[in-house]
Design an enzyme around this catalytic site. Structure first.
Site, PDB file in Angstrom:
ATOM      1  N   ARG A 180      23.042  30.542 -18.868  1.00 19.15           N
ATOM      2  CA  ARG A 180      21.650  30.924 -18.212  1.00 19.15           C
ATOM      3  C   ARG A 180      21.680  32.491 -18.025  1.00 19.15           C
ATOM      4  NH1 ARG A 180      21.695  29.292 -13.568  1.00 19.15           N
ATOM      5  NH2 ARG A 180      23.348  27.781 -13.368  1.00 19.15           N
ATOM      6  N   LYS A 325      17.101  23.853 -15.526  1.00  9.25           N
ATOM      7  CA  LYS A 325      17.312  24.444 -14.393  1.00  9.25           C
ATOM      8  C   LYS A 325      16.060  25.197 -13.975  1.00  9.25           C
ATOM      9  CE  LYS A 325      21.296  23.359 -12.431  1.00  9.25           C
ATOM     10  NZ  LYS A 325      22.210  22.770 -13.329  1.00  9.25           N
ATOM     11  N   HIS A 344      21.512  20.511  -5.494  1.00 13.06           N
ATOM     12  CA  HIS A 344      22.490  20.439  -6.804  1.00 13.06           C
ATOM     13  C   HIS A 344      23.542  19.757  -6.699  1.00 13.06           C
ATOM     14  CE1 HIS A 344      24.617  23.542  -9.646  1.00 13.06           C
ATOM     15  NE2 HIS A 344      24.152  22.551 -10.249  1.00 13.06           N
ATOM     16  N   SER A 362      28.653  25.322 -10.500  1.00 13.82           N
ATOM     17  CA  SER A 362      29.080  25.315 -11.910  1.00 13.82           C
ATOM     18  C   SER A 362      30.640  24.963 -12.090  1.00 13.82           C
ATOM     19  CB  SER A 362      28.336  26.198 -12.871  1.00 13.82           C
ATOM     20  OG  SER A 362      28.346  25.870 -14.139  1.00 13.82           O
ATOM     21  N   LYS A 366      31.174  18.251 -10.330  1.00  9.64           N
ATOM     22  CA  LYS A 366      29.983  17.219 -10.122  1.00  9.64           C
ATOM     23  C   LYS A 366      29.964  16.226 -11.239  1.00  9.64           C
ATOM     24  CE  LYS A 366      26.722  20.383  -9.714  1.00  9.64           C
ATOM     25  NZ  LYS A 366      27.804  21.404  -9.929  1.00  9.64           N
ATOM     26  N   THR A 367      29.997  16.596 -12.495  1.00  5.25           N
ATOM     27  CA  THR A 367      29.533  15.696 -13.410  1.00  5.25           C
ATOM     28  C   THR A 367      31.106  14.902 -13.790  1.00  5.25           C
ATOM     29  OG1 THR A 367      28.318  17.053 -14.768  1.00  5.25           O
ATOM     30  CG2 THR A 367      29.232  15.524 -16.090  1.00  5.25           C
ATOM     31  N   ASP A 381      23.924  15.991 -11.531  1.00  5.69           N
ATOM     32  CA  ASP A 381      23.543  17.193 -11.146  1.00  5.69           C
ATOM     33  C   ASP A 381      22.251  17.587 -10.443  1.00  5.69           C
ATOM     34  OD1 ASP A 381      24.564  19.928 -11.927  1.00  5.69           O
ATOM     35  OD2 ASP A 381      22.654  20.234 -12.642  1.00  5.69           O
ATOM     36  N   ARG A 446      28.812  22.336 -24.160  1.00  7.98           N
ATOM     37  CA  ARG A 446      28.149  21.321 -23.220  1.00  7.98           C
ATOM     38  C   ARG A 446      27.876  20.006 -24.169  1.00  7.98           C
ATOM     39  NH1 ARG A 446      27.146  21.951 -17.525  1.00  7.98           N
ATOM     40  NH2 ARG A 446      27.627  24.147 -17.122  1.00  7.98           N
TER      41      ARG A 446
HETATM   42  N1  LIG Z   1      41.058  18.321 -10.494  1.00  6.08           N
HETATM   43  C1  LIG Z   1      40.030  18.392 -10.984  1.00  6.08           C
HETATM   44  N2  LIG Z   1      38.844  17.972 -10.449  1.00  6.08           N
HETATM   45  C2  LIG Z   1      37.681  18.064 -11.062  1.00  6.08           C
HETATM   46  N3  LIG Z   1      37.470  18.557 -12.405  1.00  6.08           N
HETATM   47  C3  LIG Z   1      38.586  19.274 -13.002  1.00  6.08           C
HETATM   48  C4  LIG Z   1      39.820  18.967 -12.300  1.00  6.08           C
HETATM   49  N4  LIG Z   1      40.879  19.671 -13.158  1.00  6.08           N
HETATM   50  C5  LIG Z   1      40.037  20.146 -14.295  1.00  6.08           C
HETATM   51  N5  LIG Z   1      38.650  19.795 -14.333  1.00  6.08           N
HETATM   52  C6  LIG Z   1      37.687  20.040 -15.370  1.00  6.08           C
HETATM   53  O1  LIG Z   1      36.839  21.058 -14.737  1.00  6.08           O
HETATM   54  C7  LIG Z   1      35.221  21.024 -15.295  1.00  6.08           C
HETATM   55  C8  LIG Z   1      34.621  20.289 -14.280  1.00  6.08           C
HETATM   56  O2  LIG Z   1      33.220  20.572 -14.848  1.00  6.08           O
HETATM   57  P1  LIG Z   1      31.938  19.592 -14.586  1.00  6.08           P
HETATM   58  O3  LIG Z   1      31.151  19.516 -15.780  1.00  6.08           O
HETATM   59  O4  LIG Z   1      32.309  18.661 -13.776  1.00  6.08           O
HETATM   60  O5  LIG Z   1      31.308  20.647 -13.724  1.00  6.08           O
HETATM   61  P2  LIG Z   1      29.871  20.541 -12.662  1.00  6.08           P
HETATM   62  O6  LIG Z   1      30.071  20.915 -11.542  1.00  6.08           O
HETATM   63  O7  LIG Z   1      29.160  19.366 -13.189  1.00  6.08           O
HETATM   64  O8  LIG Z   1      29.079  21.939 -13.370  1.00  6.08           O
HETATM   65  P3  LIG Z   1      27.393  22.154 -13.747  1.00  6.08           P
HETATM   66  O9  LIG Z   1      26.851  22.105 -12.710  1.00  6.08           O
HETATM   67  O10 LIG Z   1      27.606  23.340 -14.666  1.00  6.08           O
HETATM   68  O11 LIG Z   1      27.160  21.040 -14.817  1.00  6.08           O
HETATM   69  C9  LIG Z   1      35.643  19.732 -16.192  1.00  6.08           C
HETATM   70  O12 LIG Z   1      35.856  20.382 -17.415  1.00  6.08           O
HETATM   71  C10 LIG Z   1      36.933  18.997 -15.776  1.00  6.08           C
HETATM   72  O13 LIG Z   1      37.514  18.386 -16.924  1.00  6.08           O
HETATM   73  O1  LIG Z   2      22.388  25.019 -15.800  1.00  2.00           O
HETATM   74  C1  LIG Z   2      23.321  25.088 -16.551  1.00  2.00           C
HETATM   75  O2  LIG Z   2      23.143  25.758 -17.554  1.00  2.00           O
HETATM   76  C2  LIG Z   2      24.422  24.294 -16.328  1.00  2.00           C
HETATM   77  C3  LIG Z   2      24.760  23.720 -14.966  1.00  2.00           C
HETATM   78  O3  LIG Z   2      24.314  22.628 -14.779  1.00  2.00           O
HETATM   79  C4  LIG Z   2      24.829  24.682 -13.835  1.00  2.00           C
HETATM   80  O4  LIG Z   2      25.179  25.822 -14.232  1.00  2.00           O
HETATM   81  O5  LIG Z   2      24.858  24.347 -12.570  1.00  2.00           O
HETATM   82 CA   LIG Z   3      27.302  19.042 -14.555  1.00  2.12          CA
HETATM   83 MN   LIG Z   4      24.378  22.101 -12.568  1.00  2.00          MN
END
Ligand SMILES: Nc1ncnc2c1ncn2[C@@H]1O[C@H](COP(=O)(O)OP(=O)(O)OP(=O)(O)O)[C@@H](O)[C@H]1O
Ligand SMILES: O=C([O-])CC(=O)C(=O)O
Ligand SMILES: [Ca+2]
Ligand SMILES: [Mn+2]
Length: 662
Positions: A180, A325, A344, A362, A366-367, A381, A446
Site C-alpha cells: 500500500r 483497505k 483491524h 501487518s 492475525k491471519t 483481518d 500474498r
Molecule cells: N511466532 C509466530 N507467530 C505468528 N506468526 C509467525 C511467527 N513466526 C513466524 N510467523 C510468520 O509471520 C507472519 C505473520 O503474518 P500474518 O499474515 O499472520 O500477518 P497479519 O497480522 O495477518 O498481517 P496483515 O494485516 O498484513 O494481513 C506469517 O508469515 C507467519 O508465518
Molecule cells: O492491506 C494490506 O495490504 C495488507 C494488510 O492486511 C495490512 O497491511 O494490514
Molecule cells: Ca492478514
Molecule cells: Mn491487515
C-alpha cells in the site's frame, strides 16, 4: 469395367478379393445381446462446429433471471431488469463534465457471436451534436460479476504476468507497487468531514478538496471508459445483515475483479438481482497515473476517498490491497456512526462459542493465528463489534505467503488452489511450483482466497461477544514477553499505542529494528480520533468481561540479529492456553519497566523463555534495550495525554499510568 460388380452399375467391394486387416475377434460378453457401444449410435445434436461449441455452455446466473422480477412490487420483465442494471452501471461510469453515462454493453467484446444488449447513454440534458466527442460514440463492454473461471481466462489471455500455478491458483503481478501507499491517500475535507474526522499530526487522513477529487475522478472514469472493457463487481461488506454495505468496484483488470470477488462478500444470484444502487463505488484506474500538476498530488499515485459522494478513486497503483483497505477506512467511518466498533483484527471461535479477537499490525500474526485448525474462523483481518456480537466485514482472507510452509500453516497452504489469487510470487517456469521463499519480486507476497477455502470457516461469519482480546506485537527488540495478561487500562494503553517492530530489510546484514506505533493497530485505516475507538473498545470489554492479552510474536533471546523469532509452535501453545482458560489460572509475576503480568509456567512452552530477561545472554544489553523501547513508547504516547477516553476520567488516568515506568 469392373468384372466384380453386381451388374447394376453400383460399385462395391468384392469380399473375396479383399486383403484388408484380419477381423479382430472380441471377447464374447455373458449376454450376446448387450447394446453395442458404438459411438456412432449417439450423434451430436449439432449441424456445425459452431453449434457444437454452443452446446458446451448452459445459460446461467447472473444473466438468467432467478425469479419473476419485481421492482417495488411491480412485475418487471427480464429485459427491463437488465436495462435497469446497465443504466445503473452507465450512471456509475458517467463523466461529470459531459453529463452522460457511456454507452455500455454487457459481455466480452471478443465474443462477437453473443449479441450484446446495449445501454444508450443517459442524457440528463439535451447535448448538442457539436459537443459529442469520439468517446461518446464508443461502447464500453461490461464484464459483470464474472466467475473465477471466467476471470482466469480473462487474466491469462490479456494480462501479462498471469499464470496458473501447480496448485491451481492464479499467479498475478501487481506492477510497480507491491504494497500500500499510505502517503498517497487523500480524503476530501468538507463541512462534514472537517468536524467528524481526525486531521493533523499522526492522522492518516491527508486532505484534498472536492474539486481536486472530481478532477481525479474524471481522470479515472475517462481512462476506464476509454478501454474496450471494464470489470464491474457488485458485492457486500459486513456479515451483519442489519449493517451490510453494498459496494461496486469498477476496474480494468481481471486480477482486481477476482481479488475483490474473493475478498468481499459474494452475493447469491437472488441478492444480485435485487442489488439496485450501490452504497459505495470504487473506480480503480490503477494502471493510469494521476497528474502531478493537480493540486495536492505529490507522486503519480493517488488513492482518494470522498465520503459525501461515497466514492473512491485509485490512480497510479495496481496493488489490490488498496481497494480492500480503502473500503476498510470507509467502514471505520460508517460503523462508529452506528455505535459499532470497527477493528483491524482477526477473529475466531471455539467449539464452546468462545470468541477471540487478534489485533496487530501487518505481519504480526492475525491471519496465521486466527486460522486455527481447532477453532472456527470468523475472519482474518477486518471486523465489527456491535451490541449483538462480532461480524466479519469481508468474505475472504489475505495471507502473507513469504516462507509459507505446509507443515506450519496447513490450512492456508491448502487454501491456495483454484480461485485463489497469488500476488507477486515466484514459480518454477515449467512445473509452476511456487517457491514461497523467493523474494525476487517482493517480500510482501500474498494469497487472497474466499473464506470458505478454510475448512472450519464459520459461515455466516458472525459470532457472540469476545471473551479474549489478544494484542499481537512482533517485537524485533526482543524485550516484550511472549505473553502477558493485561488489565483493562493496560489493554487500552497498548491498543492506543499499537506497537510493533519489524526489521527493515534482511539482505544487507543486521539492521536496527525500527519501532512502529500505529494507533488502534491500524492508524492507516482509522478515520476518527483513536480515542473514539479506544473508548468504544473499553466500554465493550468491560460490559462483556473480555480479558486482554499481549502476545509477542517477534524476537526472543536478543534483538533481531542475535536472538531469533519465537517459534510459531510456541506461540500457538500460548494462544491455546488463552482460549482454554488455562492461562487465566497460571501463577504470575510482574516485569520491570512495562509492569506486565507474565506467567511463570505454561504447558508446552519452555519456562525460561517466558521472561525475556532470562533468555538474553547479555543482561546489560537487555536492560538497555528494555529502557530504550520504554522510552519510545513514552514518546509516542505524548500526543494522547491530553485526550479523555470516553467519559470515564478515572479510566483515562489509569490508562496514562499503564505505560512503562522507569
Ligand atoms: N511466532 C509466530 N507467530 C505468528 N506468526 C509467525 C511467527 N513466526 C513466524 N510467523 C510468520 O509471520 C507472519 C505473520 O503474518 P500474518 O499474515 O499472520 O500477518 P497479519 O497480522 O495477518 O498481517 P496483515 O494485516 O498484513 O494481513 C506469517 O508469515 C507467519 O508465518
Ligand atoms: O492491506 C494490506 O495490504 C495488507 C494488510 O492486511 C495490512 O497491511 O494490514
Ligand atoms: Ca492478514
Ligand atoms: Mn491487515
Amino acid at each position: 469395367m469392373a468384372s466384380d460388380g453386381v451388374g447394376n452399375g453400383e460399385f462395391s467391394f468384392d469380399n473375396k478379393r479383399r486383403t484388408g486387416l484380419p477381423k479382430i475377434q472380441t471377447q464374447k460378453t455373458e449376454d450376446e445381446n448387450v447394446v453395442c457401444h458404438d459411438d456412432s449410435a449417439t450423434p451430436v445434436k449439432a449441424q456445425t462446429l459452431d453449434e457444437l461449441h454452443s452446446l458446451q455452455k448452459k445459460k446461467s446466473a447472473p444473466t438468467t433471471p432467478i425469479k419473476s422480477p419485481h421492482v417495488f412490487g411491480v412485475a418487471v420483465s427480464e429485459e427491463e431488469r437488465q436495462k435497469q442494471q446497465l443504466q445503473s452501471i452507465s450512471a456509475s461510469l458517467a463523466s461529470l463534465t459531459r453529463e452522460t453515462g457511456p454507452k455500455v454493453v454487457k459481455g466480452d467484446p471478443a465474443r462477437q457471436a453473443e449479441t450484446p444488449k446495449v445501454q444508450q447513454p443517459l442524457h440528463h440534458h439535451h447535448t448538442p451534436a457539436l459537443n459529442i466527442s469520439d468517446s461518446g460514440l464508443k461502447f464500453t463492454h461490461i464484464l459483470y460479476n464474472l466467475s473465477p473461471a471466467e476471470l482466469y481466462e480473462q487474466a491469462i489471455k490479456y494480462e501479462k504476468g498471469s499464470f496458473i500455478t501447480s496448485s491451481g491458483a492464479l499467479a498475478t503481478l501487481s506492477g510497480a507497487k507491491t504494497g500500500r501507499s499510505p502517503r498517497d491517500k487523500r480524503v476530501v475535507r468538507d463541512e462534514t468531514t472537517e468536524d467528524d474526522l481526525w486531521w493533523g499530526k499522526g492522522s492518516p487522513n491527508i486532505e484534498m478538496d472536492e474539486q481536486t477529487f472530481l478532477i481525479n475522478r474524471e481522470r479515472a472514469v475517462d481512462y476506464l471508459c476509454s478501454l474496450e472493457k471494464v470489470f464491474v463487481n457488485d458485492q457486500f461488506l459486513n456479515w451483519d445483515p442489519n449493517n451490510r454495505i453494498k459496494v461496486r468496484i469498477v476496474s480494468a483488470r481481471a486480477y482486481h475483479s477476482l481479488f475483490m470477488h474473493n475478498m468481499c462478500i459474494r452475493p447469491t444470484p437472488e441478492e444480485l438481482e435485487d442489488f439496485g444502487t450501490p452504497d459505495f463505488t470504487i473506480y480503480n484506474a490503477g494502471q493510469f497515473p494521476c497528474n502531478r500538476y493537480t493540486h495536492y498530488m505529490t507522486s503519480s499515485t493517488s488513492i482518494d476517498i470522498n465520503l459525501a459522494r461515497r466514492e473512491m478513486v485509485i490512480l497510479g497503483t495496481q496493488y489490490a490491497g488498496e481497494m480492500k483497505k480503502g473500503l476498510f477506512g470507509v467502514m471505520h467511518y460508517l460503523m462508529p456512526k452506528r455505535q459499532i466498533l470497527s477493528l483491524h483484527s482477526g477473529c475466531n471461535m471455539g467449539k464452546e462459542g468462545d470468541v477471540a479477537l487478534f489485533f496487530g499490525l501487518s505481519g504480526t500474526g492475525k491471519t496465521t493465528l486466527s486460522t486455527d485448525h481447532n477453532r472456527y474462523l470468523i475472519g482474518d483481518d477486518e471486523h465489527c463489534w456491535s451490541d449483538h456480537g462480532v461480524s466479519n466485514i469481508e468474505g475472504g482472507c489475505y495471507a502473507k505467503c513469504i516462507d509459507l510452509a505446509r507443515e506450519k500453516e496447513p490450512d492456508i497452504w491448502n487454501a491456495i488452489k483454484f480461485g485463489t489469487v497469488l500476488e507477486n510470487v515466484v514459480f518454477e517456469e515449467h512445473t509452476r511450483e511456487v517457491d514461497y521463499t523467493d523474494k525476487s519480486v517482493t517480500e510482501n507476497t500474498r494469497a487472497a482466497y474466499p473464506i470458505e477455502y478454510i475448512p472450519n470457516a464459520k459461515i455466516p461469519c458472525v459470532g457472540p461477544h469476545p471473551k479474549n482480546v489478544i494484542l499481537l506485537a512482533c517485537d524485533a527488540f526482543g524485550v516484550l514477553p511472549p505473553v502477558s495478561k493485561l488489565n483493562l487500562a493496560q489493554t487500552m494503553y497498548h491498543f492506543i499505542s499499537g506497537y510493533t517492530a519489524l526489521v527493515a530489510g534482511t539482505e544487507d546484514g543486521i539492521k536496527e529494528p525500527t519501532a512502529t506505533f500505529s494507533a488502534c493497530f491500524g492508524a492507516a485505516f482509522i478515520m476518527l480520533h483513536p480515542t473514539k475507538y479506544a473508548a468504544m473498545l473499553a466500554e465493550k470489554m468491560q460490559k462483556h468481561g473480555a480479558t486482554g492479552w499481549l502476545v509477542n510474536t517477534g524476537w526472543s533471546g536478543g534483538s533481531y540479529g542475535s536472538g531469533s523469532r519465537i517459534k510459531l509452535a510456541y506461540t500457538r501453545k500460548i494462544i491455546d492456553a488463552i482460549h482454554s482458560g488455562a492461562l487465566l489460572k497460571a501463577e504470575y509475576k510482574k516485569t520491570e519497566v512495562f509492569g506486565l503480568e507474565i506467567p511463570t509456567a505454561l504447558e508446552g512452552v519452555p519456562s525460561e523463555i517466558l521472561d525475556p530477561a532470562n533468555t538474553w545472554p547479555d543482561k546489560k544489553a537487555h536492560k538497555d534495550t528494555l529502557l530504550k523501547l520504554g522510552g519510545l513508547f513514552r514518546k509516542n504516547f505524548e500526543v494522547f495525554t491530553n485526550y479523555k477516553i470516553g467519559s470515564d476520567s478515572n479510566l483515562t488516568e489509569e490508562i496514562l499510568a499503564a505505560g512503562p515506568n522507569f
